[in-house]
Write a protein that holds these residues in place. Sequence first.
Motif, PDB file in Angstrom:
ATOM      1  N   ILE A  78       0.837  -1.202   0.000  1.00  0.00           N
ATOM      2  CA  ILE A  78       0.000   0.000   0.000  1.00  0.00           C
ATOM      3  C   ILE A  78       0.873   1.253   0.000  1.00  0.00           C
ATOM      4  O   ILE A  78       0.662   2.180  -0.765  1.00  0.00           O
ATOM      5  CB  ILE A  78      -0.934  -0.001   1.242  1.00  0.00           C
ATOM      6  N   LEU A  79       1.883   1.216   0.880  1.00  0.00           N
ATOM      7  CA  LEU A  79       2.748   2.393   0.995  1.00  0.00           C
ATOM      8  C   LEU A  79       3.501   2.644  -0.293  1.00  0.00           C
ATOM      9  O   LEU A  79       3.684   3.770  -0.730  1.00  0.00           O
ATOM     10  CB  LEU A  79       3.744   2.205   2.147  1.00  0.00           C
ATOM     11  N   LYS A  80       3.897   1.565  -0.900  1.00  0.00           N
ATOM     12  CA  LYS A  80       4.652   1.661  -2.145  1.00  0.00           C
ATOM     13  C   LYS A  80       3.813   2.341  -3.219  1.00  0.00           C
ATOM     14  O   LYS A  80       4.276   3.255  -3.907  1.00  0.00           O
ATOM     15  CB  LYS A  80       5.040   0.242  -2.616  1.00  0.00           C
ATOM     16  N   ALA A  81       2.587   1.849  -3.321  1.00  0.00           N
ATOM     17  CA  ALA A  81       1.678   2.449  -4.310  1.00  0.00           C
ATOM     18  C   ALA A  81       1.498   3.932  -4.027  1.00  0.00           C
ATOM     19  O   ALA A  81       1.515   4.770  -4.942  1.00  0.00           O
ATOM     20  CB  ALA A  81       0.334   1.734  -4.273  1.00  0.00           C
ATOM     21  N   GLY A  82       1.313   4.223  -2.761  1.00  0.00           N
ATOM     22  CA  GLY A  82       1.122   5.624  -2.378  1.00  0.00           C
ATOM     23  C   GLY A  82       2.327   6.453  -2.715  1.00  0.00           C
ATOM     24  O   GLY A  82       2.227   7.542  -3.282  1.00  0.00           O
ATOM     25  N   LYS A  83       3.469   5.878  -2.391  1.00  0.00           N
ATOM     26  CA  LYS A  83       4.722   6.598  -2.633  1.00  0.00           C
ATOM     27  C   LYS A  83       4.895   6.815  -4.137  1.00  0.00           C
ATOM     28  O   LYS A  83       5.309   7.902  -4.570  1.00  0.00           O
ATOM     29  CB  LYS A  83       5.878   5.756  -2.074  1.00  0.00           C
ATOM     30  N   ALA A  84       4.549   5.782  -4.915  1.00  0.00           N
ATOM     31  CA  ALA A  84       4.681   5.902  -6.367  1.00  0.00           C
ATOM     32  C   ALA A  84       3.829   7.048  -6.872  1.00  0.00           C
ATOM     33  O   ALA A  84       4.250   7.861  -7.711  1.00  0.00           O
ATOM     34  CB  ALA A  84       4.257   4.582  -7.024  1.00  0.00           C
ATOM     35  N   TYR A  85       2.632   7.121  -6.363  1.00  0.00           N
ATOM     36  CA  TYR A  85       1.732   8.190  -6.778  1.00  0.00           C
ATOM     37  C   TYR A  85       2.321   9.563  -6.439  1.00  0.00           C
ATOM     38  O   TYR A  85       2.394  10.468  -7.257  1.00  0.00           O
ATOM     39  CB  TYR A  85       0.381   7.993  -6.091  1.00  0.00           C
ATOM     40  N   VAL A  86       2.765   9.642  -5.203  1.00  0.00           N
ATOM     41  CA  VAL A  86       3.314  10.928  -4.749  1.00  0.00           C
ATOM     42  C   VAL A  86       4.558  11.272  -5.567  1.00  0.00           C
ATOM     43  O   VAL A  86       4.712  12.416  -6.016  1.00  0.00           O
ATOM     44  CB  VAL A  86       3.637  10.857  -3.249  1.00  0.00           C
ATOM     45  N   ASP A  87       5.378  10.256  -5.800  1.00  0.00           N
ATOM     46  CA  ASP A  87       6.605  10.500  -6.556  1.00  0.00           C
ATOM     47  C   ASP A  87       6.301  10.959  -7.963  1.00  0.00           C
ATOM     48  O   ASP A  87       6.997  11.815  -8.515  1.00  0.00           O
ATOM     49  CB  ASP A  87       7.469   9.235  -6.589  1.00  0.00           C
ATOM     50  N   SER A  88       5.273  10.368  -8.565  1.00  0.00           N
ATOM     51  CA  SER A  88       4.938  10.750  -9.931  1.00  0.00           C
ATOM     52  C   SER A  88       4.611  12.234  -9.982  1.00  0.00           C
ATOM     53  O   SER A  88       4.958  12.933 -10.937  1.00  0.00           O
ATOM     54  CB  SER A  88       3.769   9.908 -10.452  1.00  0.00           C
ATOM     55  N   TRP A  89       3.954  12.707  -8.963  1.00  0.00           N
ATOM     56  CA  TRP A  89       3.615  14.132  -8.931  1.00  0.00           C
ATOM     57  C   TRP A  89       4.842  14.995  -8.653  1.00  0.00           C
ATOM     58  O   TRP A  89       4.989  16.058  -9.237  1.00  0.00           O
ATOM     59  CB  TRP A  89       2.542  14.403  -7.867  1.00  0.00           C
ATOM     60  N   ILE A  90       5.677  14.485  -7.781  1.00  0.00           N
ATOM     61  CA  ILE A  90       6.888  15.254  -7.485  1.00  0.00           C
ATOM     62  C   ILE A  90       7.731  15.380  -8.746  1.00  0.00           C
ATOM     63  O   ILE A  90       8.235  16.452  -9.071  1.00  0.00           O
ATOM     64  CB  ILE A  90       7.697  14.583  -6.338  1.00  0.00           C
ATOM     65  N   LYS A  91       7.808  14.250  -9.465  1.00  0.00           N
ATOM     66  CA  LYS A  91       8.587  14.255 -10.702  1.00  0.00           C
ATOM     67  C   LYS A  91       7.974  15.233 -11.692  1.00  0.00           C
ATOM     68  O   LYS A  91       8.669  16.010 -12.331  1.00  0.00           O
ATOM     69  CB  LYS A  91       8.593  12.828 -11.296  1.00  0.00           C
ATOM     70  N   TYR A  92       6.660  15.186 -11.789  1.00  0.00           N
ATOM     71  CA  TYR A  92       5.964  16.073 -12.728  1.00  0.00           C
ATOM     72  C   TYR A  92       6.286  17.538 -12.414  1.00  0.00           C
ATOM     73  O   TYR A  92       6.616  18.308 -13.296  1.00  0.00           O
ATOM     74  CB  TYR A  92       4.463  15.823 -12.659  1.00  0.00           C
ATOM     75  N   GLU A  93       6.213  17.843 -11.159  1.00  0.00           N
ATOM     76  CA  GLU A  93       6.440  19.242 -10.782  1.00  0.00           C
ATOM     77  C   GLU A  93       7.878  19.667 -11.069  1.00  0.00           C
ATOM     78  O   GLU A  93       8.144  20.785 -11.503  1.00  0.00           O
ATOM     79  CB  GLU A  93       6.103  19.466  -9.298  1.00  0.00           C
ATOM     80  N   LYS A  94       8.755  18.700 -10.843  1.00  0.00           N
ATOM     81  CA  LYS A  94      10.162  18.972 -11.118  1.00  0.00           C
ATOM     82  C   LYS A  94      10.364  19.201 -12.606  1.00  0.00           C
ATOM     83  O   LYS A  94      10.983  20.173 -13.030  1.00  0.00           O
ATOM     84  CB  LYS A  94      10.989  17.758 -10.680  1.00  0.00           C
ATOM     85  N   ASP A  95       9.801  18.295 -13.379  1.00  0.00           N
ATOM     86  CA  ASP A  95       9.912  18.386 -14.839  1.00  0.00           C
ATOM     87  C   ASP A  95       9.336  19.693 -15.332  1.00  0.00           C
ATOM     88  O   ASP A  95       9.888  20.352 -16.211  1.00  0.00           O
ATOM     89  CB  ASP A  95       9.161  17.216 -15.501  1.00  0.00           C
ATOM     90  N   LEU A  96       8.224  20.022 -14.762  1.00  0.00           N
ATOM     91  CA  LEU A  96       7.536  21.233 -15.188  1.00  0.00           C
ATOM     92  C   LEU A  96       8.418  22.453 -14.935  1.00  0.00           C
ATOM     93  O   LEU A  96       8.555  23.335 -15.782  1.00  0.00           O
ATOM     94  CB  LEU A  96       6.215  21.370 -14.421  1.00  0.00           C
ATOM     95  N   ALA A  97       9.038  22.416 -13.750  1.00  0.00           N
ATOM     96  CA  ALA A  97       9.917  23.537 -13.399  1.00  0.00           C
ATOM     97  C   ALA A  97      11.075  23.620 -14.385  1.00  0.00           C
ATOM     98  O   ALA A  97      11.450  24.703 -14.850  1.00  0.00           O
ATOM     99  CB  ALA A  97      10.430  23.364 -11.978  1.00  0.00           C
ATOM    100  N   LEU A  98      11.589  22.463 -14.683  1.00  0.00           N
ATOM    101  CA  LEU A  98      12.710  22.383 -15.629  1.00  0.00           C
ATOM    102  C   LEU A  98      12.297  22.922 -16.987  1.00  0.00           C
ATOM    103  O   LEU A  98      12.983  23.727 -17.607  1.00  0.00           O
ATOM    104  CB  LEU A  98      13.145  20.912 -15.742  1.00  0.00           C
TER     105      LEU A  98
END
Lengths: 1054, 421
Positions: free
Chosen positions: A582-602
């Motif tokens: 469960i935590l992994k899935a959650g973390k994956a979701y959160v990470d995907s958003w973090i990555k998106y925001e990072k990419d967006l900033a870039l």
Amino acid sequence: MKLVQTNFSFAFLVALLIAASTLLLAAPTLSTAQNAPAEIYFAKQIWNGKDAPIQDAAMLVVDGKITAVGPRADISIPAGSITHELGSQVIIPGLIAAHTNLSGTVSEERTLTPNIHALDGFDFFADRHNYLKSGITTAQVSPGNGRLMPGVGGVVRLAGDDISERILNDEESLRIILNSTVRNAPRIYEPPVGPVSEDRPLLQTRPQLTTLTASLAGLRQIFKQATAKQTDVTDEEPDAIVGAVASLIKNKLPLRITATTTPEIRGALSLAKEFDLKIILVDCAGLEPFSKAFGDWKKHVKGVVLSGSTPGQITNPTIDQIAAAMEPWKYARELMDAGIPVAIRSSDANLTRLMFIAGQFMQDDLTPTELLSAITSTPAALLGVNQKVGSLENGKLADFVVLSDAPFQLHTRVTATFSAGKPVFEKTRKTQTTIVLAGRIYLGDGKYLENGNVVVKGKTVRGVGASVSSPANANFKSFNNGAVIVPGYVDMGAGLGLGGPLTGSLALSTKLGEQLYADDPAIEYARKNGITTALLSSSSGSASPVVAFKLGNDTRVISDPIAIRFKLNGSTAAGIASNEKILKAGKAYVDSWIKYEKDLALYEAKSKAAKTKSPEDLKKEADAKKAAEAKKAAEAKKAEEAKKAAEAKATSKDEAKKPDSKNDVKEKPEEKKEEKKEVVLPDPITGTWEGELDSERLPPQFKAIKLELVLNEENQVSGSVEVMRTKNDLKKGSFDRTTRELIMTIERRGAELDLSGKLDEQGAFRGSMNMGRADVVINATRTVDKSKKPTPKPKEDKPKEDKPAKETPAKEKPKDKPKEGDKPKEGDKPKEGDKPKEGDKKEANQGDAKPAEKPAEKKEELKPPKKPRLSTAMEPYKALFAGEIPAIVESRDLYSIKAAAELFSKTYKLRTILVGADDLARDPDLLKDYNVSVCTGPTFSVTVDQKEPPTNMPQLFANEQLSFGFQSGGTTGAGQLPAAVQYVVSRGLSTTDALSALTSNPAKMLSQDSTFGSIEAGKDADRVVLSGPPFEFSTKVLAVMIDGQWVYEREEQK
Amino acid sequence: MVAGSFSVAQKPIAIKGGKVITMTGETIENGTVIVRDGRIAAVGKDLKVPVEAQIIDATDQVVMPGFVEAHTSSGMSQANETNQTVPYLSVIDSIDPMNSYFRDARRNGITSVAITPGNSTLIGGQAAVIKTGGDFVDEMILKPVAGIKISLRPVSGGRMSHLAKLRKALDAAKKKLADKAEAKKDKDKKESADKKKDTDKEKKPSTATQPETKVESELDKAMFALLEGEIPAIIYCEKAMDVGQAIRLIKEYKLDAKMVLGRDCHKAAAQVAQMDLPVVLDSTMVYWEEDPRTKEEKKIVLPEIFREHGVKFVFQVARSNSQTLGSNFLWYQAATAVKYGMSEQDALEALTILPAKLHGVEKFVGTIEKGKDADLVILSGDPLKVGTWVDKTIVSGEVVYEKDKDEQLKRLLTGEETDSE
């Protein structure tokens, strides 16, 4: 009161007997008591206006008159009387204004008008509420101010319908004014007398007296004639003035002489001596020469009326005045000691502040009792009305005032005023502010305060302390000295608010807060026992939401979710594995958003090259923003519809196929379009700016200026400006992209300040600020850039970049996009809009099945990162992994406890609260390496070894330095939690630890920003008032407040 | 005291067929009123009508006693508004029978009116009750001295000096009255002593020893009459606070008082009720008032407030320049009171018998009874109803107003220029 229950006639007989024997005056009035029941008032103190206060006192009022005053024990209560328990409040006599101009201050034409009566100008129907509100029930009324002998004063009560009852004395004193206000008497003009007038034609006018000597000489002459007239009655045609004065002297009327300076006082005294008159001196300032000789005044001076200084006013005295140190109260003590009665008065404008003005005289070592008498019994005696008012004694009128505390204490206020036993003012209960007083206040963090006050306004606590700031109209609620206030209790796990236990597992997207209802009878029971906040969650299934809410009259959700609850089911390995998944899935979701925001900033950084934009892009951007909003709404909706969304991988194809509700038809395509071309304009403003004011006049520490600015799409600037060491929010601000002009307005010290200037090539701000007299130059640069990175231009737009942007958005450029005319062919869905813009959107709709296609078609260009699929079911994980909300982990046995701590706290670095960690009793040290908190309950005793007494879990946690809270796990039984904790305390947990675990600990565990769990300024006003120390057997809950509202008050059993 | 009206022999009048509201508690449908020599000779059903009588057909109409207006300062020419303490002045000297007021009064059914000095003096003079029909004042007078007007509204300066002046006048009169009583006692004693002496001794020229009897001034006479209760005081209170002072004065000087109340006086309604005095309400009976503390606007309805306190009151009308046209009409005032809850019967009484009683002329006017003055008003329909007109007004047996012959009204209603002149 008890007599009432016994035999009536007997009680009445007893009352009568007592009345007859002890109260002579009461006997006749008691017979009427059968019609109007006696009223009895119990108060902490009664000040009768003359003597020291009577403690724990009672006052009996029958038919508007006082029939008995004394210590509670000494007053017998007649049968059928009405009892008023005033608690910690204090009764004083109604205040007497010793000198007023309530009849108006119109000056007569003539200097001497002894036949004028002030009461003739008194309006008995005017609204005197303000005076009654400040405790004044009786007032002396003086005739006008500006003439030597303006007339005769009177004394009236300020409340009542019957005018004759209100007039206490219609000829109180003959007023004489000797001070400078009478020096400019007008010339007398005698109007021509009409042919039919009976007035004596052309009456010879009296010279108007305009100096002190002339005044005194004139007065002497009048008094001489008037006193002579007493013996010689044959005078045929008496002078009107002399005649009037003579009759006043005959009636032994005192003179009320306003004499300010020393010569004036001397003149007044000499008049009194010469004609053997009694005088009342008013407003004396020049008393100094008479000091040590006040004793000589006794024969002629009936009293002195002194006035205090205007409260709260800065008068800027001259140096001479300061040197003279002539404070109004300077000789009050000496006068009193010399046996001259002193009354204290205030000007009409400050009449409502009489108590405060009198209080100032404490400077001259007057005791509160003396002060009170100076505004009650002394003026009553001076005014000749002490037979009726001015003190609380048998036979006097029941004109009295109820104060929140003893008189002349700083925070004491009038709570009620009574005239002839009837309330004429009662403090309204509408005020938002309540002050609660109790013997001890536990603040929630282990500290406590003796004899404190808590100020509550609205929902929040505004102040706590021994002395607190409070508005004048605050309600006081005081509990007896033994009472203790504790913060409202928190139950960290209860089945409240749903009418029964919550069974079955819940998806994380479930908003439990929306299903709560306040009518759950269990809530009422719980809060009656002091629980003000409760957490609710499902006990089965892992990763379920936890909601925290207040148990007020309408359940207020604090946070939903406030935590995520995990459960380790089955064997340790299986439980850990499933939760890890469960935590992994959650973390994956959160990470995907973090990555998106990072990419967006870039991406934004890369496309930053574009400095200005074509109008078209501006427009596009605006559309994009609109679409983004629409998209959010649509997504939220969608997410609800489909709960599997978390697993679902969103492909554009899927989405295209997915049937949307009709409402979504329009919104969805826009959202797609937005994904492709989210455009952000360059933002040279948003961020932190630092700079300085370029001014010679300013000291260096005042030069610094710091701005926190945010630029929105409408080119409006918001944020704050820190200048001259004060921080001010921007009132308004705007940025002109074309001229690069930045204009901001702040409000500072009530005035609006404008800051305006331009950004230069490097983006630095250079401008000026108008500061009163001069403009000050400001230079500032952006030190922290918080702007979103702008979208890069499509290449073809580049050539236009250099052109200045136009305000009016240009029409859609004919690129490879179809025009309006093509629309019918392309869009088979008819749309209402016919504008090119609409067409553009639709065109985008068509292409949305292949999202990457169009940009590719256009040019090879930077692609904005793809936004991950939003899932409400997964959203809470963002907060969880960000550490904003904790994970509540339920586990049982020793191994799973450790594994859970390892997984949640160590591996995933989550704030972890372990629930049901009963096995810790076996190995208390188990968690010493983990940063976790514990929630214990509903059982607090765990038997490890049959030979040993059961382990008191909370005490164990306390000793292991673990932060812990309690949960009841109950529904209707949630209210029993405090009693359970009481048992825990009896077995060794400290009161402080227990209180913290019930209040501040859970608040801290759940969030750093919790507004519940402690009593301090700014926090929610949740509190429990206990009759004694917490967790004592004899202690009862007296009252419970939630969010500033009393939700439970224990009814006193009598 | 009361001057008889018309002595000239008149033709009897018989008003037939109308609904007669007598205000004695009896309403006669299809009744007849017979008027002879200015008086009501008979009232009833199926009365024998004298052959010589002039017949007025009042079929479908309503016959009522003429209205009595209890307080007005109209109808005078150059009334006293300047001299403050002149209790001996009489309005009779300034009444102008040709004043348009009387014509309007007749048109509105008013047959008697108490003309009173205005509110801008202190003791402004004597009021008189007069009829509204007649060419000369002498023939109009019903009661020559109806009261002495005392206005508590300060003329110049403050209320204190205004009241001080009033007290001064009253006190002076009181003292003189006491002196007079004293002197009379002395005189009586002396006279009786003298008589004894006379019987004992021979006659002596007594005039030499007797003190000179002072000639009483008009002022003193009027003031004595006021203090001895021979003439009532008509006290005008502008504000509620004046009511308080009026009550004090009435008690102190034992005045026989009638109160004329300004609109603000509603605040003292309870006190007024306690005094149980006849009251004339202000002409502005409905208005809005702002609470000085809460700034709340409140509608004040005078008849409602005074009725709740059980005060018996009558109406007065506004002078022509009032805010609303309606308050210029006595019947409109009554209708307003009815609108705010007064019973029709009470309202009609407040137009007729109540004001008559207030001024002590109820023996002559106020009801339709045998022997009373033939002051009648014939209405086109039920009283206090919209659309009801005064058709005829009869004062002392003479028809003084006929709507059919009211050229002014015709001009007003039709806009036509009449060429009757």
